[in-house]
Each structure stands twice: as structure tokens, then as C-alpha cells.
Design an enzyme around this catalytic site. Structure first.
Site, short mmCIF file in Angstrom:
data_model
loop_
_atom_site.label_atom_id
_atom_site.label_comp_id
_atom_site.label_asym_id
_atom_site.label_seq_id
_atom_site.Cartn_x
_atom_site.Cartn_y
_atom_site.Cartn_z
N LYS A 80 0.87 -1.18 0.00
CA LYS A 80 0.00 0.00 0.00
C LYS A 80 0.90 1.22 0.00
O LYS A 80 2.04 1.16 0.46
CB LYS A 80 -0.86 0.00 1.28
CG LYS A 80 -2.08 0.87 1.21
CD LYS A 80 -3.29 0.13 0.66
CE LYS A 80 -4.48 1.04 0.54
NZ LYS A 80 -5.65 0.35 0.00
N GLY A 180 -26.45 1.58 2.33
CA GLY A 180 -25.62 2.24 1.31
C GLY A 180 -25.97 1.72 -0.07
O GLY A 180 -25.65 0.58 -0.42
N GLY A 182 -24.92 2.84 -3.02
CA GLY A 182 -23.95 3.46 -3.94
C GLY A 182 -23.55 2.48 -5.02
O GLY A 182 -24.35 1.64 -5.46
N ASN A 183 -22.29 2.56 -5.45
CA ASN A 183 -21.84 1.72 -6.57
C ASN A 183 -22.07 0.24 -6.31
O ASN A 183 -22.65 -0.46 -7.12
CB ASN A 183 -20.36 1.98 -6.85
CG ASN A 183 -20.15 3.38 -7.38
OD1 ASN A 183 -20.96 3.88 -8.15
ND2 ASN A 183 -19.08 4.03 -6.95
N VAL A 184 -21.61 -0.24 -5.17
CA VAL A 184 -21.74 -1.68 -4.88
C VAL A 184 -23.16 -2.02 -4.44
O VAL A 184 -23.77 -2.97 -4.93
CB VAL A 184 -20.73 -2.12 -3.79
CG1 VAL A 184 -20.90 -3.61 -3.49
CG2 VAL A 184 -19.30 -1.84 -4.22
N TYR A 186 -26.06 -0.69 -4.95
CA TYR A 186 -27.07 -0.66 -6.02
C TYR A 186 -27.00 -1.94 -6.87
O TYR A 186 -28.00 -2.60 -7.13
CB TYR A 186 -26.87 0.58 -6.89
CG TYR A 186 -27.77 0.62 -8.10
CD1 TYR A 186 -29.14 0.84 -7.97
CD2 TYR A 186 -27.25 0.41 -9.38
CE1 TYR A 186 -29.97 0.86 -9.08
CE2 TYR A 186 -28.06 0.43 -10.50
CZ TYR A 186 -29.42 0.65 -10.35
OH TYR A 186 -30.24 0.67 -11.45
#
Ligand code: NAD
Length: 373
Positions: A80, A180, A182-184, A186
Site C-alpha cells: 500500500k 448504502g 452506492g456503486n456496490v 445498487y
């Protein structure tokens, strides 16, 4: 000496401090483990208040990547990077190209990617200096938005949890509450509604996202109540640290399985508390590995079909974690750590550093289109 002690305690191989005052770059790259392959993990840009804060973050996150890759069965280690700066004001081509040169200096021990505060543009700048980067644009072999693959992987994890608990992985008629949308969240909702014929509740703080999900068939509930919905599965897909001593006693579900990172506020205490309540918790780094699986496939020539198929493997990984947890009477987060550690130890005994040549060849091949442009 303190840093050496920290590295030894957490098992890090290398920590590289990157400084280039001319372009305002201060960054730290941590390579936790390269036993299974190159350490892959995002480059996070964040206005850290101190060097210590940045160092703690990069050491913790890089170690997390080792476990995620290991438990997922990928030939990747953990790494990372953190860049000290404000992404709103400090994102420049010069800074990211200089950072790219530092990444390149590690010769493939670390492969970088997008993370909080960085984007495709940043990855493209890095790519001008090194092939050791994923998340580049599609013309350079990038894999694009990972969230459908992540959501598909989460669905596999939920199905495996159902199988373990109820003997069947059918979710038809089961109720799932998604925090949530959002992207995931939904995409997960759509999979559950359309492919599984499940009942889906959802909550978000964003009006547009609520409207989109409602249109798809999600029953919206107030955000304060989503974790307490009377349902079979709670799928946290928004924030970390949502499982704590306040929320855990109020859960009415049988399974917690969602995409959000670091769901347990305190891994040991809250991982144990969920376990003791008889709720099956899908460790986040096992179930949300679809994003990592997605970028992994960039390294060998990206194909979304193949990435989706690979994300199916999360089903069996999750079952294995549950079996260990059951057999050893330990919380699932601990079983997941055990599974990851066992794989690393096995490979370390068998073939230390065996991956090197293979990966260098793969990445060089991948770099060809850029040289041809
Ligand atoms: P996102 O930002 O698109 O979605 C998060 C959603 O949560 C947003 O719509 C936001 O409005 C909503 N939200 C914020 N606070 C909320 C609250 N208190 N209650 C209800 N909703 C709230 O992010 P995403 O890409 O969908 O990722 C979701 C989670 O999964 C994150 O924790 C992320 O780190 C993790 N994750 C994502 C991926 C991926 O491929 N995108 C991969 C691995 C892990």
C-alpha cells in the site's frame, strides 16, 4: 529502532520513504509481504496531520492487503502507499510521475492502484513512469469500475452464508437489508431482486441514489433503522466500523455480509460479540475481494467475463472460513486470518520468491501497447 520493531511485529518486508521537495511529494510505500506475489494495493492521498498517522495507516492497510489476497487465492502479496497531501489541491502530473518513479524503483515488488484520493488520471501519470500500476484507462488495459464485480462477489458470499446456515443457497423470498445504495449496494440490490427473487430493503443518505434504488424495486427505510430491520441478511455497503457495542445488540438478522471495509469497530471485541450472538459474520476482506480480483485480471490482460467468473470463487472461500470457524469454535474473522496465514506459510515453505520471473514477463508484455503508441 521503533519503526524496525513495528515492522517486525507486523511482519513487513520493506518501507520506502519517498521525498521530492521540488514537486511537493512526501509518500510512504509499505510492502508487507511478497511471499505469494508482488504486493498490490492502492495509493491513498490524504491530508494526514502527522507522519506517524500516515505511517500507521500504510502499515495497517498493506498488511490487510496481504490477508485479502491470500484468503482469495490470488498470487499477490500485500502493499500500500500513502501520499501526504490534499487531493483537492495537490494532485499534479509532476507529483504522480515522481511517485511513479519511486514505484518503479521497487522493480515490481509493489504494484499500485487507485484508492481514496486518487483516480484514473493519477494512475495514467504513474503509468508514464512504470508498468507496475493498475487502474489505468481502458486503452492501456485498465479494468474500469470494479463495483459490479465486487457486488457479484458479495452476492456469492451471501449465498455461501445461506448455504452454511440453512442448507440451501437459494435467496428466493429471503429479506436482505442493504446499508448504502452506492456503486456496490445498487448493483447488489439488482442482483438480489432480478436473479435471486429476494426481498430487498435499503437506505442511503443521498436522494438520487435512493430514487435510483427505489425505481429498481428496493424498499427504502430510514437510514437510522437499516441495521435493525427484521430480515435474514444485513449487507453493510457504506461505512466502516458500523458493528460495535451499540449496533450489535440491536441486529435482528441471522447473517451480516456486505462490501464495506473494516465493518468491525474493534475486530477482537466486536468479532467475538457478533459470534456470541449467533449471527454469522462474513469477514469483509473475504467477501469484498471482487475489487481486488478485478484489478488482478488487469495484470494478465483484462476481460470482465473472466473477472466475474473468478469472483464466483468467493463462494467457496467463504464456506471454508465458516467450516474453520465451526470446527475450531472461533469467530469468523479469526478463521479468515487463519486461512490466509496457513496459505502464506505453505507457500513460503514450498517456493520462496518463485513468482518473480513469471510476473516480470507478464507485466512487460502488458507494457507493450504503451511502447507501441
Ligand atoms: P459509494 O461511495 O459508491 O457508496 C456508498 C454509499 O453509502 C453512498 O451512496 C453513500 O451516500 C452511502 N452512505 C454514506 N453514509 C451512509 C449512511 N450513514 N447510511 C446509509 N448510507 C450511507 O461506495 P462503493 O464503491 O459502493 O463502496 C461501498 C463500500 O464497499 C465502501 O466501504 C468501500 O470501501 C467498500 N468496497 C468497495 C469496493 C468497490 O469495488 N467499489 C471494493 C471493496 C470494498
Amino acid at each position: 529502532m521503533e519503526l524496525f520493531q513495528q515492522m517486525a511485529g507486523m511482519g513487513h518486508e520493506r518501507v520506502l520513504f519517498c521525498s521530492s521537495p521540488e514537486v511537493g511529494l512526501q509518500a510512504i510505500i509499505a510492502v508487507h509481504s511478497t511471499v505469494l506475489g508482488p504486493g498490490l494495493g492502492g495509493a491513498r492521498m490524504f491530508p494526514y496531520q502527522s507522519m506517524d498517522e500516515a505511517l500507521t495507516d500504510v502499515l495497517r492497510l498493506s498488511r490487510g492487503m496481504t490477508y485479502k489476497a491470500a484468503v482469495t487465492g490470488l498470487n499477490l502479496g500485500g502493499g500500500k502507499a500513502v501520499i501526504l497531501g490534499d487531493p483537492k489541491t495537490d494532485k499534479t502530473e509532476a507529483l504522480f510521475r515522481t511517485f511513479g518513479r519511486f514505484v518503479d524503483s521497487l522493480g515490481g515488488l509493489y504494484i499500485t492502484a487507485e484508492d481514496v484520493g486518487t483516480d484514473v488520471d493519477a494512475m495514467e501519470w504513474i503509468y508514464t513512469e512504470t508498468p507496475w500500476v493498475t487502474g489505468v484507462s481502458a486503452v492501456h488495459g485498465g479494468s474500469g469500475d470494479p463495483s459490479p464485480v465486487t457486488a457479484f462477489g458479495v452476492l456469492q458470499g451471501i449465498k455461501a452464508s445461506a448455504r452454511f446456515l440453512w442448507g440451501s443457497d437459494s435467496l428466493a423470498g429471503r429479506a436482505v437489508a442493504i446499508q448504502g445504495l452506492g456503486n456496490v449496494g445498487y448493483h447488489l440490490g439488482k442482483f438480489l431482486l432480478e436473479d435471486e427473487k429476494a426481498k430487498v430493503f435499503g437506505a442511503d443518505v443521498d436522494g438520487d441514489r435512493i430514487a435510483r434504488a427505489r425505481e429498481a424495486g428496493v424498499e427504502i427505510v430510514p437510514k437510522e433503522q437499516i441495521l435493525e430491520v427484521d430480515c435474514d441478511v444485513v449487507a453493510p455497503c457504506a461505512l466502516g466500523a458500523i458493528l460495535d457495542d451499540k449496533s450489535i445488540p440491536k441486529l435482528k438478522c441471522k447473517i451480516v455480509a456486505g462490501a464495506a471495509n473494516n465493518q468491525l469497530a474493534d475486530e477482537k471485541r466486536d468479532g467475538r460479540a457478533v459470534h456470541d450472538r449467533g449471527i454469522l459474520y462474513a469477514p469483509d476482506f473475504v467477501i469484498n475481494a471482487g475489487g481486488l480480483i478485478n484489478v488482478y485480471h488487469e495484470l494478465t490482460g483484462y476481460n470482465r467475463e473472466r473477472a466475474m467468473r473468478a469472483a464466483r470463487g468467493i463462494y467457496n472461500n467463504m464456506l471454508r472460513v465458516y467450516e474453520i470457524s465451526h470446527d475450531e469454535a472461533m469467530p469468523t474473522y479469526q478463521a479468515a486470518d487463519r486461512l490466509a496465514e496457513e496459505r502464506i506459510a505453505r507457500v513460503q515453505r514450498m517456493a520462496p520468491q518463485h513468482w518473480g520471473q513469471h510476473w516480470k514477463k507478464t507485466i512487460r508484455e502488458r507494457a507493450l501497447p504503451r511502447n507501441g503508441v
